[in-house]
Design a protein around this motif. Structure first.
Motif, PDB file in Angstrom:
ATOM      1  N   HIS A 259       0.834  -1.198   0.000  1.00 46.29           N
ATOM      2  CA  HIS A 259       0.000   0.000   0.000  1.00 46.29           C
ATOM      3  C   HIS A 259       0.873   1.254   0.000  1.00 46.29           C
ATOM      4  CE1 HIS A 259      -3.081   2.766   1.654  1.00 46.29           C
ATOM      5  NE2 HIS A 259      -3.878   2.007   0.929  1.00 46.29           N
ATOM      6  N   SER A 260       1.881   1.267   0.850  1.00 48.93           N
ATOM      7  CA  SER A 260       2.771   2.435   0.951  1.00 48.93           C
ATOM      8  C   SER A 260       3.547   2.605  -0.338  1.00 48.93           C
ATOM      9  CB  SER A 260       3.754   2.280   2.120  1.00 48.93           C
ATOM     10  OG  SER A 260       3.049   2.197   3.317  1.00 48.93           O
ATOM     11  N   TYR A 261       3.995   1.477  -0.897  1.00 49.24           N
ATOM     12  CA  TYR A 261       4.779   1.545  -2.129  1.00 49.24           C
ATOM     13  C   TYR A 261       3.931   2.131  -3.258  1.00 49.24           C
ATOM     14  CZ  TYR A 261       8.015   0.302  -5.826  1.00 49.24           C
ATOM     15  OH  TYR A 261       8.883   0.374  -6.876  1.00 49.24           O
ATOM     16  N   TYR A 264       3.339   5.965  -2.513  1.00 51.34           N
ATOM     17  CA  TYR A 264       4.412   6.968  -2.395  1.00 51.34           C
ATOM     18  C   TYR A 264       5.634   6.764  -3.280  1.00 51.34           C
ATOM     19  CZ  TYR A 264       1.878   8.087   1.890  1.00 51.34           C
ATOM     20  OH  TYR A 264       0.909   8.435   2.788  1.00 51.34           O
ATOM     21  N   ALA A 265       5.849   5.532  -3.745  1.00 47.87           N
ATOM     22  CA  ALA A 265       7.112   5.281  -4.455  1.00 47.87           C
ATOM     23  C   ALA A 265       7.220   6.142  -5.712  1.00 47.87           C
ATOM     24  CB  ALA A 265       7.212   3.811  -4.820  1.00 47.87           C
ATOM     25  N   ARG A 272       4.171  13.442  -2.307  1.00 47.23           N
ATOM     26  CA  ARG A 272       3.890  12.505  -1.210  1.00 47.23           C
ATOM     27  C   ARG A 272       2.998  13.142  -0.155  1.00 47.23           C
ATOM     28  NH1 ARG A 272       9.349   9.084   0.186  1.00 47.23           N
ATOM     29  NH2 ARG A 272      10.092   8.982  -1.937  1.00 47.23           N
ATOM     30  N   LEU A 273       3.262  14.415   0.108  1.00 44.67           N
ATOM     31  CA  LEU A 273       2.477  15.101   1.144  1.00 44.67           C
ATOM     32  C   LEU A 273       1.027  15.283   0.718  1.00 44.67           C
ATOM     33  CD1 LEU A 273       5.011  17.817   2.295  1.00 44.67           C
ATOM     34  CD2 LEU A 273       4.318  15.793   3.542  1.00 44.67           C
TER      35      LEU A 273
ATOM     36  N   MET B 131      11.323   0.387   4.969  1.00 46.26           N
ATOM     37  CA  MET B 131      10.568   0.813   3.789  1.00 46.26           C
ATOM     38  C   MET B 131       9.549   1.890   4.168  1.00 46.26           C
ATOM     39  SD  MET B 131       8.675  -1.747   1.242  1.00 46.26           S
ATOM     40  CE  MET B 131       7.532  -1.164   0.025  1.00 46.26           C
ATOM     41  N   LEU B 135       9.511   5.712   2.830  1.00 40.13           N
ATOM     42  CA  LEU B 135       8.445   6.068   1.886  1.00 40.13           C
ATOM     43  C   LEU B 135       7.425   7.052   2.451  1.00 40.13           C
ATOM     44  CD1 LEU B 135       7.517   2.688   0.139  1.00 40.13           C
ATOM     45  CD2 LEU B 135       8.487   4.703  -0.935  1.00 40.13           C
ATOM     46  N   ARG B 136       7.007   6.800   3.689  1.00 43.02           N
ATOM     47  CA  ARG B 136       5.847   7.523   4.219  1.00 43.02           C
ATOM     48  C   ARG B 136       6.260   8.833   4.887  1.00 43.02           C
ATOM     49  NH1 ARG B 136       0.585   6.065   5.337  1.00 43.02           N
ATOM     50  NH2 ARG B 136       0.992   4.079   4.347  1.00 43.02           N
ATOM     51  N   PRO B 137       5.704   9.960   4.463  1.00 44.51           N
ATOM     52  CA  PRO B 137       6.032  11.224   5.147  1.00 44.51           C
ATOM     53  C   PRO B 137       5.557  11.186   6.597  1.00 44.51           C
ATOM     54  CG  PRO B 137       4.732  11.605   3.157  1.00 44.51           C
ATOM     55  CD  PRO B 137       4.707  10.137   3.411  1.00 44.51           C
TER      56      PRO B 137
END
Lengths: 386, 484
Positions: A259-261, A264-265, A272-273, B131, B135-137
């Protein structure tokens, strides 16, 4: 050879016998909860329609494409069902991360002005046992979905059914609640539910029950075989339980990583913000900093109401840096209004009513200071003290 | 280039801390069983504390963080530390206990597979957390409202002490910042400021790399300390795995920005050192533990309470069970007498108010705490035994405590078990007082601090399992051989 394998044999007997006993106990418990079994409600046999927003509805799926005032409501229209008899909700929703919220709602017949709201978790297909929600009771006269998003897009309810509790459903519901994806939330740093928020039986407590029972089984084995109680077997049992729970956590972490990848990747820091629920506030703050506020740091008072969670205001305060901002639920006193300072009121929290005229007409100390509206759009109002 | 500079800036304090721990125990201690993993783990927190002191020194003299000055001072400190650490002759003579991580006997094929599996599991946890970090702010609430807010404010606006909101509202100066918690310690904020300054820009992701490294260092320290206790690779790795696989630990490594993982290093590892030092009778390790728990007081307010708990741990240990019980009885009698004579609150010179008055508890250095009973058994039951935050840690600890009474071994084992039980007793007492008897109980009811305060002890709680089950886990092949 026999001696070498004795601890392994004891471990296997204790673990499997105990697992069998726990499974039998759970089956009996779940079977006790089953009542009458009427026909399920599905997309095929129940005509749904859009009450707000728009899209396509077929017997296979519901496509939500448009939102009016940030809302899409899909309703079953009038129906009659007994909450106690149809308590298993099976649903599969796509593109949930772009939605701010999606809930399954039901209107009780005895109190039509109130809605039962059941928030739906993101990700793959889920199975929810609605009996865990105290409000899910009595006769229901309408069901449906409420989705919230500030942007139009493609969202899909791929499968939906409201089914009676059967033993198979009960087991599915229990296992599904243990395996349900638990995404990062603000509460994650404080606690994790380990699956669905509401669970009939939490997995750690079942595991604890399992290994305690296995201890007893192992104790009986050593007692009857007149052998020494070895610590290796109980330690191995606890470790097995630990590994099972960790396996669940790793599955969740893997899902979260995917999910994060995908979220945001390959994105720039600014992009990203702007992901998820922060998109609107970030776009707004970026616009203010670039086009409205001066380059030199200013003081900004973020006004909000005391009932608000202040999430967006506090996020705004963070992203407004290097401007020095403070979030307050109270209007500043007359001696606290400084020349050229700003007052920012966000509209994201709809509960806060902003009376622009009243604020602008305020003249602290009855003197020459005035407040003027500097910038206004759908996200917020920026005012400056003159 | 920026990333290289960042890597150097983050690893330099770690290396410095490693050298200091290694060097000082070689010089000060006659016999300390140690290894590189242990030194690296503990060294990280010593190094970062030094970094914190240097930044504070820099801010005091110049009012702003000067990267060149701090990195220069760090490099300067490297020289004597390296001399101390690599003075091999002296170390060899003074420290026969330094062991290598190689085993005298090779593990069996089955053990090799188990070691491989554990390494894989640890690597998975570590990789997922890394990771998320990259990746995550910045995500958690207190991070963007408090800890990282301060760091970002100072990075863009220059360092200035935060002022109370009332003062901010009255003051037109836009270069000053405010927060409801303006008086909070600034350790983790300064580390984030250091990270951003090293990088040359503010990064919503990379500022959390030090907290991730902190978690990694705790894992290394736990592995190293378990080996120093005589465990072989397999059980030592198992302890390390247990730590990394606690979901709440994993969450704090993935979603950086809170100071709790730092306190897990200072307080948690501090107690690891105290328990280990007391169990083995090693003064250096006790001093290390006391220093770490003391430094914890600068990371978060509760660190001061945990430091007092550490002092209580040492006092009770040195006094023994009988004298400790006697002391508690005398203290209770004095408190009872004071209550009868209405002398519940006294003001001591320098220390300030101490005692109880009108439902408030006054403690030196901590201030006023409202006494209020909260029945939080149910939140404890839910959080520790039902929800998914802790895996089976609390069940394992409960069973281990029972195991202590059933499987009492030789005198040395009893002494070690005594240290572990004393720690657990003080930990439980501290949590009971905080959450059952004060208004902090509301944070237990909201499922927040009820988990985050124990998180700060997690390394020590996991290490307690080592101490209790050590005698059962040590096999003849576990013993390491002397290094070099």
């Amino acid at each position: 050879m026999n001696k070498l394998h004795a601890p392994l044999r004891d471990y296997l007997i204790a673990a499997l016998l105990s697992a069998g006993l726990v499974a039998a106990g759970l089956t009996l418990y779940l079977d006790n909860r089953i009542g009458n079994t009427p026909s399920p409600i599905t997309l095929e046999n129940q005509p749904f329609r859009f009450a707000m927003g728009g899209g396509n509805i077929s017997s296979q799926q519901i496509d939500i494409k448009r939102f009016s005032n940030g809302l899409a409501i899909i309703s079953s229209g009038n129906l009659t069902l007994h909450a106690e008899q149809l308590s298993i909700l099976k649903i599969d929703i796509d593109s949930l991360d772009k939605l701010e919220e999606i809930v399954f709602f039901a209107r009780p017949k005895h109190n039509p002005s109130q809605f039962i709201r059941i928030p739906l978790a993101p990700g793959s297909a889920v199975l929810l046992d609605l009996r865990q929600y105290p409000d899910w009771q009595g006769t229901i006269s309408e069901i449906g979905f409420l989705a919230r998003s500030r942007l139009d897009g493609d969202h899909r309810i791929k499968a939906f059914s409201l089914e009676p509790a059967t033993l198979s459903n009960e087991w599915q519901s229990l296992i599904s609640s243990w395996l349900q994806f638990e995404p990062w939330q603000q509460r994650s740093v404080n606690y994790s539910t380990g699956g669905a928020r509401e669970q009939l039986l939490y997995l750690p407590s079942v595991i604890i029950g399992w290994f305690l029972l296995a201890f007893v089984v192992y104790g009986l084995i050593t007692l009857f075989q007149k052998r020494r109680f070895s610590l290796a077997t109980p330690l191995a049992l606890v470790l097995t339980g630990w590994l099972i729970l960790d396996g669940r956590w790793l599955l969740n972490a893997f899902e979260q990583a995917k999910h994060s990848y995908s979220s945001y990747a390959g994105m720039s820091a600014t992009e990203r913000l702007k992901q998820g629920i922060d998109r609107e506030i970030m776009t707004y703050i970026e616009h203010l900093k670039k086009n409205v506020l001066p380059d030199t740091p200013s003081k900004i008072l973020l006004l909000t109401d005391s009932d608000s969670s202040q999430y967006f205001e506090l996020k705004a305060r963070y992203h407004l840096l290097p401007h020095s901002a403070y979030v307050s639920s109270g209007f500043p006193r007359k001696d606290e209004l400084w020349e050229r300072a700003y007052i920012l009121i966000l509209n994201i929290n709809s509960s806060f009513v902003f009376n622009e005229n009243k604020l602008i007409s305020m003249q602290p100390n009855g003197k020459s200071r005035r407040i003027r509206l500097v910038h206004k759009n759908k996200t917020g109002n920026l005012l400056q003290i003159q | 280039m920026d990333l290289l500079r960042l890597a150097c800036s983050l690893l330099l304090p770690w290396f410095l801390g490693y050298l200091i721990v290694r060097g000082s125990q070689s010089s000060l201690a006659n016999s300390v069983s140690s290894n590189h993993c242990r030194n690296l783990g503990f060294g990280f927190f010593i190094g970062y504390f030094l970094l914190y002191l240097l930044i504070r020194f820099n801010l005091t003299i110049s009012g702003e963080l000067q990267y060149g000055l701090v990195i220069g001072l760090l490099c300067l400190l490297l020289l004597p530390s390296a001399w101390l650490a690599f003075n091999t002759q002296k170390r060899k003579a003074a420290n026969p206990g330094l062991i290598s991580l190689h085993q005298t006997c090779s593990p069996s094929r089955l053990q090799q597979w188990a070691i491989f599996a554990l390494l894989l599991m640890i690597a998975l946890h570590w990789a997922f957390a890394l990771m998320e970090t990259l990746l995550r702010p910045l995500f958690p609430w207190d991070a963007f409202t408090t800890w990282s807010y301060a760091a970002k404010a100072w990075f863009y606006g220059g360092y200035s002490e935060f002022i109370p909101p009332e003062e901010w509202l009255r003051n037109p100066d836009a270069s000053q910042f405010t927060s409801h918690v303006h008086q909070y310690p600034i350790f983790s904020s300064l580390v984030q400021l250091w990270t951003a300054t090293s990088l040359g820009r503010w990064s919503e992701t990379l500022i959390n790399l030090p907290s991730f490294l902190a978690g990694t260092a705790i894992g290394l320290a736990l592995y190293g300390e378990s080996r120093a206790q005589g465990l072989s690779t397999l059980p030592a790795l198992l302890i390390c795995y247990l730590f990394f696989s606690i979901p709440l630990v994993n969450t704090h490594l993935s979603l950086g920005g809170y100071a709790d993982i730092w306190l897990a290093g200072y307080t948690g590892l501090g107690f690891v050192a105290l328990i280990s030092g007391v169990a083995k009778g090693e003064r250096f390790t006790i001093m290390l533990g006391l220093a770490l728990t003391g430094f914890g007081a600068l990371v978060k307010f509760e660190g001061a309470v945990w430091f007092l708990t550490a002092l209580a741990f040492l006092s009770f240990h040195w006094m023994g069970l009988k004298r400790s019980t006697l002391l508690l009885l005398v203290a209770s009698a004095l408190a009872g007498g004071a209550y009868l004579f209405n002398l519940t609150l006294i003001e001591l010179p320098i220390i300030g108010l101490v005692g109880v008055s009108e439902g408030n508890l006054y403690l030196p250095g901590i201030g006023l705490i409202k006494l209020q009973y909260h029945n939080v058994w149910e939140p404890y039951l839910q959080n520790f035994f039902m929800l998914g935050s802790w895996n089976l840690l609390w069940s394992a600890l409960l069973l281990s405590v029972l195991g202590c009474f059933f499987f009492q071994g030789e005198t040395r084992t009893r002494r070690e078990h005594g240290a572990a039980l004393l720690f657990l007793f003080l930990f439980v007492t501290s949590q009971f007082v905080i959450f059952f008897l004060t208004d902090q109980g509301r944070w237990a009811e909201k499922f927040t601090s009820i988990n985050r305060l124990p998180l700060q002890f997690t390394p020590a709680l996991v290490f307690t399992l080592v101490i209790i089950w050590k005698s059962k886990l040590i096999t003849p092949q576990s013993q390491g051989r002397e290094d070099e």
